[in-house]
Structure formats: C-alpha cells, structure tokens
Scaffold this motif. Structure first.
Motif, PDB file in Angstrom:
ATOM      1  N   CYS A   1       0.808  -1.231   0.000  1.00  0.00           N
ATOM      2  CA  CYS A   1       0.000   0.000   0.000  1.00  0.00           C
ATOM      3  C   CYS A   1       0.834   1.270   0.000  1.00  0.00           C
ATOM      4  N   GLY A   2       2.042   1.227   0.594  1.00  0.00           N
ATOM      5  CA  GLY A   2       2.903   2.413   0.619  1.00  0.00           C
ATOM      6  C   GLY A   2       2.588   3.399   1.736  1.00  0.00           C
ATOM      7  N   ASN A   3       1.499   3.177   2.457  1.00  0.00           N
ATOM      8  CA  ASN A   3       1.069   4.165   3.454  1.00  0.00           C
ATOM      9  C   ASN A   3       1.059   3.662   4.881  1.00  0.00           C
TER      10      ASN A   3
ATOM     11  N   ASN B   1      -1.761  -4.741   3.929  1.00  0.00           N
ATOM     12  CA  ASN B   1      -2.750  -4.384   2.895  1.00  0.00           C
ATOM     13  C   ASN B   1      -2.269  -4.814   1.507  1.00  0.00           C
TER      14      ASN B   1
HETATM   15 ZN   LIG Z   1       1.520  -1.015   3.525  1.00  0.00          ZN
END
Ligand SMILES: [Zn+2]
Ligand SMILES: [Zn+2]
Length: 339
Positions: free
Chosen positions: A87-89, A103
C-alpha cells in the motif's frame, strides 16, 4: 487474449479472456517468459485458496506494451515485474518493510498473474533488464530477490563458514549469494547427488548427504566448532533440528524454508545453551530487484544453470505435474509465451 485459467482446484484450461488493461499509474506488459513455482502448485492443488477463475503466475518478464501515464518507460523495453504489491502508506511500508504490508497482495494469487499474453502492473513495480541477462533465466530474478532479502536480514560476513541445507533452486541461489558476499567455507547438504555436484560448480566447497554423520563432518570441517550460520532451505523440521546440531555456539540460523507444522520435536535446550539466533525471512523488498539484476548482469550469480526445462505456455499443466513429482534433475521450469 489467451490465458491459462484455473477454474477450480486442479481444473486448469487455456481460455480466451478479456484483454488486460492498465489503469492509472500502471503499465501493460506483454509477457514473454514466466517461471513455474511451488506456490503455483499449491494454488493449483487448492492448498492455497484463491478466488476463481484465477490466472496464476508471479515470476514473469515481458515487454512494455503500454507505458501508461506515469512511467516514462519506452514501449518495447524488456522488464521484470515485482509481483508483491503493497500500500505504501501503512506503518510497515513507511518503515521500509513493504514486504510485511498487511494491505498488500501477490500478483498471480490475489489478482490475475503472468500465465497469459498480457498483464497490468504498477509502473514502479517493473524493472528494465540489461541485454546480457537471458530471457529464459530472467524470471528467476524474482526468486533470487527473496534469497537476497533473507541474506540482508542475516548478512554473511567475509570468511564465515556457512552450511546450506536443501539445494533446490533457492538453495543454489543461497550458495552463490553467500559466495558473492565473501563466505569462507560453504557446505551444501542435500540427498541428491545431482544437486550436490551442481552446488559444487556454483560455489559450495564441500557437499554432504544428510544422514551420513553430517553433524560430525561439519564439526570436523570447522575445527570442531560448527558453522557460523546455517541457511535452512528444506522447510523440514528434521533439517531445523539438524541445523541446531551443527551450528557453533553463538551462530545464526536463517530459516528460509517455510514450515507449516504447528508442532515439532526440537532440541530446545541446545538452542538455548548454544545461544543461537533464529532469523526468519519473508518475500522481498522492492529494492532487492535492482540489486539482483545488477548481481546477475555483472556475472556474480549464474541463473542459466538453474533453468532445467523450457516449455510453451500452453504446457502449464504438464509443467505443474512435473513439480508434483520429486525429480532431482528438475530445477526451474520456465514457460515460453511465444508459442
Ligand atoms: Zn503497507
Ligand atoms: Zn515463486
């Protein structure tokens, strides 16, 4: 487009499905080669549940057919796809451990993968391949990233003695990576004479068959101490127990094989008494892709020797059947999508 579609466990057939299309931030890849792996076998058998119909395949290379709106990559560029999407977040992604993203998902398991003519992938999940890496060996770079990730978590220090249990494709890659990182004595352990001789060609100094006094022999090769690190690639509890036995006091045990058992008899007291460290490794980080591409391109790692069979994509069922049988001479099976 043409794809090999799994409609239910063990029900695999070639079919014509809707063309893959790249969305915002994605590229479209014309798949040219794909590797078949134990994960595909487990999905095929229904041991790893997926939503059906599903196109499997997570080790693939191809050519950029549509560069999308963000990549800036030239049409026709030969690339490998990182199948691990994150997800990167989240907390883990922000900490640089995107391989642990809760995620995330895997292309070829949680969404359609590479056993087809075309596939979409995030623009930042494709990496150009230098010309000196062969088509047939390039899908193995995905496997190699998982080995490199593991050795990044448990780095080999120059001159250390390393034992590697299990000399399938991953084990042979661990041998080569340990060598490239300056290991001293490398001991490879497997029951297969074919794979022992392959490991000796690829960097193992000594190879042994399990059972023939391995612990005794490892100790005698290491001045009676045992090895500095064991890389366990067999995924068997008996191998784990053996690793504890021939590790020196204070050694590291890198568990690369995947254990599915929930109970086991292990020499726990010895684990404590020797003060052994256990390191687990899962998947790979995105940064492992350019690092592996570089190691292969510079000739430090030989992937070509690890490809034993190349079959047309339409022969995926036969390729999976090959994985079901134990065969010492089978290493990586690669599918050629050009016919
Ligand atoms: Zn993530
Ligand atoms: Zn795989």
């Amino acid at each position: 487009m043409k794809a090999l579609v799994l409609n239910a466990p063990t029900d695999l057939a070639q079919a014509s499905i809707a063309d893959a299309a790249n969305g915002d931030g994605e590229v479209l890849v014309k798949v040219t080669r794909s590797g078949v792996c134990g994960t595909d076998l487990k999905i095929f058998q229904g041991q790893i549940p997926v939503n059906y119909p599903r196109v499997m395949g997570h080790e693939m290379i191809g050519e950029i057919a549509d560069a999308g709106n963000t990549s800036g990559i030239a049409i026709g560029t030969r690339v490998i796809v990182d199948p691990v999407i994150y997800c990167g977040n989240c907390f883990h992604c922000q900490a640089g451990r995107e391989n642990l993203c809760p995620n995330g998902h895997l292309i070829g398991r949680d969404c359609d993968g590479g056993f087809s003519e075309f596939m979409a992938a995030p623009s930042d999940a494709v990496f150009p391949l230098p010309d000196n890496i062969s088509d047939n060996s390039a899908p193995l770079i995905q496997v190699m990233t998982t080995c490199l990730h593991a050795q990044n978590l448990a780095p080999v220090r120059p001159g250390e003695t390393i034992a590697i249990i299990g000399l399938g494709v991953a084990g042979q890659l661990q041998v080569q990576l340990a060598k490239a990182r300056g290991a001293g004595l490398i001991v490879g352990i497997t029951g297969s004479a074919t794979r022992r001789s392959m490991a000796e060609k690829l960097g193992a100094d000594v190879t042994l068959a399990p059972g023939d006094d391995v612990a005794e022999k490892v100790r005698s090769l290491t001045g009676g101490h045992g090895v500095d690190m064991v890389i366990e690639c067999a995924g068997a509890m008996s191998a784990f127990a053996q690793a504890i036995d021939f590790a020196r006091p204070g050694a590291r045990l890198l568990l690369f094989g995947i254990y599915t058992a929930t109970e086991a008899a292990l020499p726990f007291y010895e684990l404590y008494y020797k003060e052994l460290s256990i390191i687990s490794a899962r998947a790979a980080r995105r940064a492992d892709f350019p690092a592996c591409i570089d190691l292969v391109s510079r000739g430090e790692i030989d992937l070509d020797s690890l490809v034993s069979h190349v079959l047309p994509l339409s022969e995926l069922s036969a390729a999976i059947r090959m994985l079901e049988k134990r065969d010492d001479s089978r290493m990586k099976v690669v599918l050629d999508h050009s016919h």
